[in-house]
Design an enzyme around this catalytic site. Sequence first.
Site, PDB file in Angstrom:
ATOM      1  N   SER A  65      -5.287  -4.498  -8.847  1.00 40.58           N
ATOM      2  CA  SER A  65      -3.917  -4.664  -8.358  1.00 40.58           C
ATOM      3  C   SER A  65      -2.889  -4.569  -9.487  1.00 40.58           C
ATOM      4  O   SER A  65      -3.195  -4.795 -10.660  1.00 40.58           O
ATOM      5  CB  SER A  65      -3.782  -6.015  -7.654  1.00 40.58           C
ATOM      6  OG  SER A  65      -4.737  -6.124  -6.628  1.00 40.58           O
TER       7      SER A  65
HETATM    8  N1  SAM Z   1      -8.356  -8.640  -7.406  1.00 38.43           N
HETATM    9  C1  SAM Z   1      -8.934  -7.366  -7.716  1.00 38.43           C
HETATM   10  C2  SAM Z   1      -8.678  -6.978  -9.134  1.00 38.43           C
HETATM   11  O1  SAM Z   1      -7.947  -7.654  -9.845  1.00 38.43           O
HETATM   12  O2  SAM Z   1      -9.249  -5.963  -9.533  1.00 38.43           O
HETATM   13  C3  SAM Z   1      -8.453  -6.282  -6.816  1.00 38.43           C
HETATM   14  C4  SAM Z   1      -9.178  -6.272  -5.546  1.00 38.43           C
HETATM   15  S1  SAM Z   1      -9.069  -4.762  -4.629  1.00 38.43           S
HETATM   16  C5  SAM Z   1      -7.356  -4.575  -4.299  1.00 38.43           C
HETATM   17  C6  SAM Z   1      -9.767  -5.377  -3.091  1.00 38.43           C
HETATM   18  C7  SAM Z   1     -11.265  -5.583  -3.116  1.00 38.43           C
HETATM   19  O3  SAM Z   1     -11.674  -6.233  -1.909  1.00 38.43           O
HETATM   20  C8  SAM Z   1     -12.064  -4.281  -3.184  1.00 38.43           C
HETATM   21  O4  SAM Z   1     -12.907  -4.303  -4.303  1.00 38.43           O
HETATM   22  C9  SAM Z   1     -12.857  -4.269  -1.873  1.00 38.43           C
HETATM   23  O5  SAM Z   1     -14.129  -3.667  -1.998  1.00 38.43           O
HETATM   24  C10 SAM Z   1     -12.957  -5.742  -1.576  1.00 38.43           C
HETATM   25  N2  SAM Z   1     -13.233  -6.086  -0.176  1.00 38.43           N
HETATM   26  C11 SAM Z   1     -12.758  -5.521   0.958  1.00 38.43           C
HETATM   27  N3  SAM Z   1     -13.248  -6.148   2.036  1.00 38.43           N
HETATM   28  C12 SAM Z   1     -14.039  -7.156   1.579  1.00 38.43           C
HETATM   29  C13 SAM Z   1     -14.817  -8.165   2.219  1.00 38.43           C
HETATM   30  N4  SAM Z   1     -14.890  -8.294   3.544  1.00 38.43           N
HETATM   31  N5  SAM Z   1     -15.502  -9.032   1.422  1.00 38.43           N
HETATM   32  C14 SAM Z   1     -15.442  -8.934   0.079  1.00 38.43           C
HETATM   33  N6  SAM Z   1     -14.726  -7.999  -0.575  1.00 38.43           N
HETATM   34  C15 SAM Z   1     -14.035  -7.123   0.171  1.00 38.43           C
END
Ligand code: SAM
Length: 218
Positions: A65
């Site tokens: 992000s």
């Molecule tokens: N906070 C992270 C960082 O600093 O890099 C960014 C996260 S990214 C915007 C969102 C993440 O949520 C992705 O890696 C995606 O694979 C994960 N995700 C989506 N649905 C999910 C779920 N149901 N359970 C766990 N992770 C999930």
Amino acid sequence: LTENGEIDMFAERMVETQIRARGIYDERICSAMTRIPRYLFVSGASKHKAYGDHPVSIGHGQTISQPYIVALMTQLLNVNPADKVLEIGTGSGYQTAILAELAQEVYTIERVPALLKRAAMVLSSLGYHNIHTRISDGSEGWEEKAPFQRIIVTAAAPSVPEKLKKQLTDNGKMVVPVGDYRTYQVLMVINRIGNSFEIKENIGCRFVPLIGKYAFKP
Ligand code: SAM
């Protein structure tokens, strides 16, 4: 500091121009973001890009992000040093590192195994010992380890996830982007008071979808 112990000028500049300048006043967050080497969490990207004022691709259709959003969500979460925090969406692990600096224990869930593997490697190379990782559907939370004082969801949820609300302690707090993943979402802050939930809306934002049983369908 970089791996060589030098002051990371990119991180310093990022915190001055993108974080402090936009009103993030929590010194613990500014200090963590100055110290944590963000570029290690972005494979293959130039350092310049890793510290830019935007999200960056981390593969698998996912992103690390924008620094300001990470700082804002962390400030809204208002983590105390004794807190047990649940993070949904480990992604690169950058937000996880910040939480690990602020909280007692961090539990983080990711659904893409390759992303979690890389994030866990970087986090352990940085010496964190208070991070617990899991591959699963984060829309179900982490029942065995609940309740949590704080829960942060770093992907767009269609509504405030009920399962997660139930895993908050009394006086617990959750930060989650809620809305349509194809357009935009609103950052929501949920405070649990007994068995009622007070919801406050913050800014508009754009996240990749939370995919799971109690979220968007794959
Ligand atoms: N906070 C992270 C960082 O600093 O890099 C960014 C996260 S990214 C915007 C969102 C993440 O949520 C992705 O890696 C995606 O694979 C994960 N995700 C989506 N649905 C999910 C779920 N149901 N359970 C766990 N992770 C999930």
